[in-house]
Scaffold this active site. Structure first.
Site, mmCIF file in Angstrom:
data_model
loop_
_atom_site.group_PDB
_atom_site.id
_atom_site.type_symbol
_atom_site.label_atom_id
_atom_site.label_comp_id
_atom_site.label_asym_id
_atom_site.label_seq_id
_atom_site.Cartn_x
_atom_site.Cartn_y
_atom_site.Cartn_z
ATOM 1 N N ARG A 1 0.810 -1.218 0.000
ATOM 2 C CA ARG A 1 0.000 0.000 0.000
ATOM 3 C C ARG A 1 0.845 1.271 0.000
ATOM 4 O O ARG A 1 0.319 2.371 -0.073
ATOM 5 C CB ARG A 1 -0.933 -0.003 1.210
ATOM 6 C CG ARG A 1 -2.076 -1.012 1.094
ATOM 7 C CD ARG A 1 -2.970 -0.974 2.305
ATOM 8 N NE ARG A 1 -4.105 -1.872 2.150
ATOM 9 C CZ ARG A 1 -4.981 -2.161 3.114
ATOM 10 N NH1 ARG A 1 -4.830 -1.595 4.300
ATOM 11 N NH2 ARG A 1 -5.981 -2.983 2.897
ATOM 12 N N HIS B 1 -3.354 -12.847 9.552
ATOM 13 C CA HIS B 1 -3.551 -12.954 8.103
ATOM 14 C C HIS B 1 -2.795 -14.121 7.487
ATOM 15 O O HIS B 1 -2.595 -14.165 6.274
ATOM 16 C CB HIS B 1 -3.153 -11.647 7.422
ATOM 17 C CG HIS B 1 -4.157 -10.557 7.610
ATOM 18 N ND1 HIS B 1 -4.205 -9.422 6.827
ATOM 19 C CD2 HIS B 1 -5.169 -10.419 8.497
ATOM 20 C CE1 HIS B 1 -5.202 -8.636 7.221
ATOM 21 N NE2 HIS B 1 -5.790 -9.216 8.237
ATOM 22 N N CYS C 1 -2.681 -27.780 -0.332
ATOM 23 C CA CYS C 1 -3.463 -28.342 -1.431
ATOM 24 C C CYS C 1 -4.942 -28.303 -1.073
ATOM 25 O O CYS C 1 -5.330 -28.675 0.038
ATOM 26 C CB CYS C 1 -3.017 -29.783 -1.702
ATOM 27 S SG CYS C 1 -4.075 -30.662 -2.886
ATOM 28 N N CYS D 1 -6.056 -32.657 -1.063
ATOM 29 C CA CYS D 1 -5.610 -33.589 -0.026
ATOM 30 C C CYS D 1 -5.041 -32.907 1.213
ATOM 31 O O CYS D 1 -4.783 -33.569 2.217
ATOM 32 C CB CYS D 1 -4.585 -34.566 -0.595
ATOM 33 S SG CYS D 1 -3.021 -33.787 -1.081
ATOM 34 N N CYS E 1 -2.080 -35.118 -5.732
ATOM 35 C CA CYS E 1 -3.440 -35.332 -6.251
ATOM 36 C C CYS E 1 -3.795 -34.399 -7.408
ATOM 37 O O CYS E 1 -4.900 -34.467 -7.941
ATOM 38 C CB CYS E 1 -4.470 -35.187 -5.129
ATOM 39 S SG CYS E 1 -4.710 -33.490 -4.553
ATOM 40 N N ASN F 1 7.505 3.959 17.101
ATOM 41 C CA ASN F 1 7.233 4.139 15.676
ATOM 42 C C ASN F 1 8.002 5.363 15.196
ATOM 43 O O ASN F 1 8.219 6.301 15.967
ATOM 44 C CB ASN F 1 5.726 4.328 15.449
ATOM 45 C CG ASN F 1 5.319 4.096 14.015
ATOM 46 O OD1 ASN F 1 5.984 3.370 13.270
ATOM 47 N ND2 ASN F 1 4.208 4.691 13.611
#
Length: 245
Positions: free
Chosen positions: A34, A125, A133, A136, A157, A218
């Site tokens: 983003r 997330h 898969c 299977c 598979c 931050n």
């Protein structure tokens, strides 16, 4: 002085909840999809926004185009843990030895916390290392996906392989939501790193925290910063290695 105060707060805490934001990814040298101008570059190349490319609708309707983007812009970008990730791993080990714990909640799909040695990570997330898969249930690594031609298929598979991440439009796992809420409520310190207090992760879950040691680290300012008990405006990868030896 700020580092000394933070170190004292950490030393006096036994149950530490960490909200790890996308700033941690940026400090490892990886652009968030983003971020500008990266988001514009993606849209110019693929014709749609990054949000649409990573949506369940796009994956289900145009899986070939999805995997073209996913391989090039997600899996191939890789990235390594930065010093802050390793500092959290040290902190977790220290608190465990003393009878406490550290829990890290993140929306990142990179798996960098685990790569640095952090054990107790809640990935809201998912993780791009865990691909499964649809037939299977066999698990596949990112390397297998990258080596595949077009849409990756199971070598057992032949069913299509589903990426191990939460796509836009899909619901968060209720079990993970409950776990983050419970861990936050039980914590005696809340450490918010690489994000701000109005970001999705912190906005949704910090209300469960009832303590008086909400620390924000931050390198960008935000109007909600005043709601923290302590704020350090520096890179997380500079701060944490200094206070967690």
């Amino acid at each position: 002085m700020a580092y000394e105060i933070l170190k004292k707060m950490i030393d006096e805490s036994q149950k530490i909840m960490v909200f790890s934001g996308m700033g941690m990814i940026r400090e490892s040298g990886i652009a968030y999809f983003r971020d500008e101008p990266y988001a514009y570059q993606i849209e110019a190349e693929y014709g749609v926004s990054p949000e649409e490319l990573l949506s369940a609708q796009f994956y289900n309707s145009r899986p070939g185009s999805f995997y073209n983007f996913y391989k090039k812009e997600v899996l191939s970008r890789g990235g390594e843990p930065n010093p802050a990730h390793y500092a959290l791993a040290r902190l977790e080990a220290q608190k465990k030895k003393a009878g406490g714990y550290v829990t890290v909640a993140t929306r990142s799909i990179s798996g960098m916390h685990q790569a640095a040695g952090v054990k107790n990570v809640i990935e809201l997330h998912g993780n791009f290392h865990n691909n499964r898969c649809t037939g299977c249930g066999k698990e596949f690594s990112p390397e297998y996906i990258l080596k595949s031609h077009g849409i990756p298929h199971c070598d057992k598979c032949q069913s299509a392989i589903r990426p191990g991440i939460l796509l836009a439009g899909e619901m968060l796992d209720n079990g993970l939501i409950t776990k983050v809420a419970n861990e936050t409520e039980a914590a005696d310190m809340l450490l918010v790193i690489g994000t701000h207090l109005d970001a999705y992760l912190t906005k949704r879950f910090r209300l469960y925290y009832t303590g008086d040691k909400l620390v924000l680290i931050n390198n960008e300012t935000h109007p909600t910063d005043r709601e923290a008990d302590m704020v350090i405006y520096e890179k997380v990868s500079d701060v944490l290695p200094e206070v967690i030896q």
